[in-house]
Motif scaffolding. Structure first.
Motif, mmCIF file in Angstrom:
data_model
loop_
_atom_site.group_PDB
_atom_site.id
_atom_site.type_symbol
_atom_site.label_atom_id
_atom_site.label_comp_id
_atom_site.label_asym_id
_atom_site.label_seq_id
_atom_site.Cartn_x
_atom_site.Cartn_y
_atom_site.Cartn_z
ATOM 1 N N THR A 309 -1.986 11.856 16.331
ATOM 2 C CA THR A 309 -3.292 11.564 15.752
ATOM 3 C C THR A 309 -3.776 10.216 16.262
ATOM 4 N N PHE A 310 -5.097 10.050 16.279
ATOM 5 C CA PHE A 310 -5.628 8.728 16.590
ATOM 6 C C PHE A 310 -6.919 8.503 15.815
ATOM 7 N N VAL A 311 -7.232 7.239 15.595
ATOM 8 C CA VAL A 311 -8.371 6.852 14.765
ATOM 9 C C VAL A 311 -9.450 6.186 15.606
ATOM 10 N N VAL A 312 -10.692 6.627 15.405
ATOM 11 C CA VAL A 312 -11.859 6.016 16.045
ATOM 12 C C VAL A 312 -12.951 5.855 14.996
ATOM 13 N N SER A 313 -13.967 5.107 15.329
ATOM 14 C CA SER A 313 -15.108 4.994 14.425
ATOM 15 C C SER A 313 -15.839 6.326 14.371
ATOM 16 N N SER A 314 -16.554 6.563 13.284
ATOM 17 C CA SER A 314 -17.296 7.819 13.149
ATOM 18 C C SER A 314 -18.345 7.947 14.254
ATOM 19 N N GLU A 315 -18.878 6.814 14.700
ATOM 20 C CA GLU A 315 -19.899 6.836 15.757
ATOM 21 C C GLU A 315 -19.336 7.330 17.091
ATOM 22 N N GLU A 316 -18.026 7.132 17.307
ATOM 23 C CA GLU A 316 -17.419 7.519 18.582
ATOM 24 C C GLU A 316 -16.602 8.809 18.480
ATOM 25 N N ALA A 317 -16.656 9.460 17.336
ATOM 26 C CA ALA A 317 -15.843 10.661 17.135
ATOM 27 C C ALA A 317 -16.167 11.756 18.146
ATOM 28 N N ASP A 318 -17.439 12.016 18.354
ATOM 29 C CA ASP A 318 -17.823 13.084 19.290
ATOM 30 C C ASP A 318 -17.378 12.746 20.710
ATOM 31 N N ALA A 319 -17.543 11.494 21.108
ATOM 32 C CA ALA A 319 -17.134 11.078 22.447
ATOM 33 C C ALA A 319 -15.614 11.168 22.601
ATOM 34 N N ALA A 320 -14.893 10.846 21.532
ATOM 35 C CA ALA A 320 -13.434 10.923 21.569
ATOM 36 C C ALA A 320 -12.971 12.368 21.701
ATOM 37 N N LEU A 321 -13.599 13.260 20.953
ATOM 38 C CA LEU A 321 -13.260 14.679 21.046
ATOM 39 C C LEU A 321 -13.544 15.212 22.447
#
Length: 348
Positions: A309-321
């Motif tokens: 698992t990894f944690v990102v800001s909600s703003e970057e969630a789509d980019a992370a996915l």
């Protein structure tokens, strides 16, 4: 010089040093696959050499990890299949290293056996080399110890040690996590290398037909499913690091969700996870059913289909996915970070 090295007395005690030399010769072809990942010396000396290229590192920090395969090896013995457990050994080490933000550099293995069968040792090392290739780390050395009377003739133990590097400014900082951040899951390939003492008890593997195809496992046999190598997450995570600001990473090993996820969260925070959102693999459903294991124990022992698992800001969630999927991972949102002084993992 080693060609003339031989001790009849030592051989009569159960240790054939010439078998060790043959093992080294057989494994060299596999080790050669990893030389591209570091300027290394040939295997066979007293120490493994690795040239560290620091031209892109302002303040390098070395990160190390060590682990073994555990009693999953018992499945390998029963199946007489030894070319994948080396991947597990590498994975358990390099997946820990990537949690810090570091790139693995090199790996060393240690194999202890009751009797040195060179072809079997070479099979084991072929898996180690494959794990190194998957994580782009050099296999720079190792040790094979023949220990008659300590291990049964047909059994062995396998452990390893890895070193990686990260620029100090890029070491992941979990203190940057805040409420509303998103935790993303990377699927596991199976049981990985944890909880096999319970697996072996539930399925009574010594007496089970490990090669029989099972409909509940999609037509795969129990043995094949259990021996599925631990997934190595180095390349996909490095790709994600390049695209977004990752705040923390957790390798879901022994202890499952409840032990590992909290290690990636600061005090006073937890993650809220909807159980229906966890993509549980069939092997865990079968294990829980056959062993009548409470749900809490399952999530406190196994990865349940989530290997990292990894944690990102909600703003970057789509980019992370998107970045994870570019790297071949079927990533999905696992949960949301919340303030919590009591439970670090809140399964709803």
């Amino acid at each position: 010089m080693t060609k003339k090295s031989f001790s009849e007395s030592y051989k009569e005690a159960g240790v054939d040093i010439t078998a060790g030399y043959k093992s080294v010769e057989l494994m060299k072809q596999y080790i050669a696959r990893t030389k591209a990942f570091g300027d290394t010396d040939d295997v066979g000396g007293f120490g493994g050499l690795f040239h560290l290229d620091m031209k892109d590192l302002k303040d390098p920090v070395l990160v190390s990890g060590t682990d073994g395969v555990g009693t999953k090896l018992k499945i390998a013995f029963l199946m007489d299949k030894h070319d994948t457990v080396g991947i597990d050994c590498v994975a358990m080490c390099v997946n820990d290293i990537i949690c810090v933000g570091a790139k693995p550099l090199f790996f060393l293995d240690y194999i202890a056996c009751g009797k040195n069968y060179p072809e079997k040792i070479a099979q084991i090392v072929s898996g180690v080399a494959e794990g190194c290739v998957q994580s782009e780390a050099a296999l720079i050395g190792g040790e094979t110890a023949e220990m008659p009377g300590f291990y049964p003739e047909d059994e062995y133990d396998l452990a390893g040690f890895a070193v990686g590097v990260v620029d100090k400014s890029k070491v992941l900082d979990k203190t940057s996590i805040k409420e509303g951040d998103v935790m993303i899951a990377l699927p596991s390939s199976g049981v990985h290398s944890n909880g096999f003492s319970l697996v072996r008890k539930v399925f009574d593997v010594e007496n089970a037909d490990l090669k029989k195809p099972l409909e509940s496992l999609g037509g795969k046999s129990l043995g094949e499913t259990l021996l599925t190598p631990t997934k190595i997450y180095v390349k996909p995570m490095l790709h994600v690091f390049d695209k977004v600001q990752v705040k923390a990473v957790s390798h879901i090993t022994g202890g499952g969700f409840y032990e590992n996820i909290p290690r990636s969260l600061p005090d006073g925070y937890g993650v809220k996870i909807q159980k229906k959102d966890v993509k549980v693999l069939p092997i865990f459903e079968l294990l829980q059913k056959e062993g009548n294991i409470p749900e809490r124990d399952m999530f406190n022992t196994y990865n349940m289909g989530v290997g990292m698992t990894f944690v990102v800001s909600s703003e970057e969630a789509d980019a992370a996915l998107a970045a994870a999927k570019e790297a071949g991972e079927d990533a999905y949102v696992l949960g949301e970070i919340v303030k919590s002084d009591e439970e670090s993992v809140i399964l709803c």
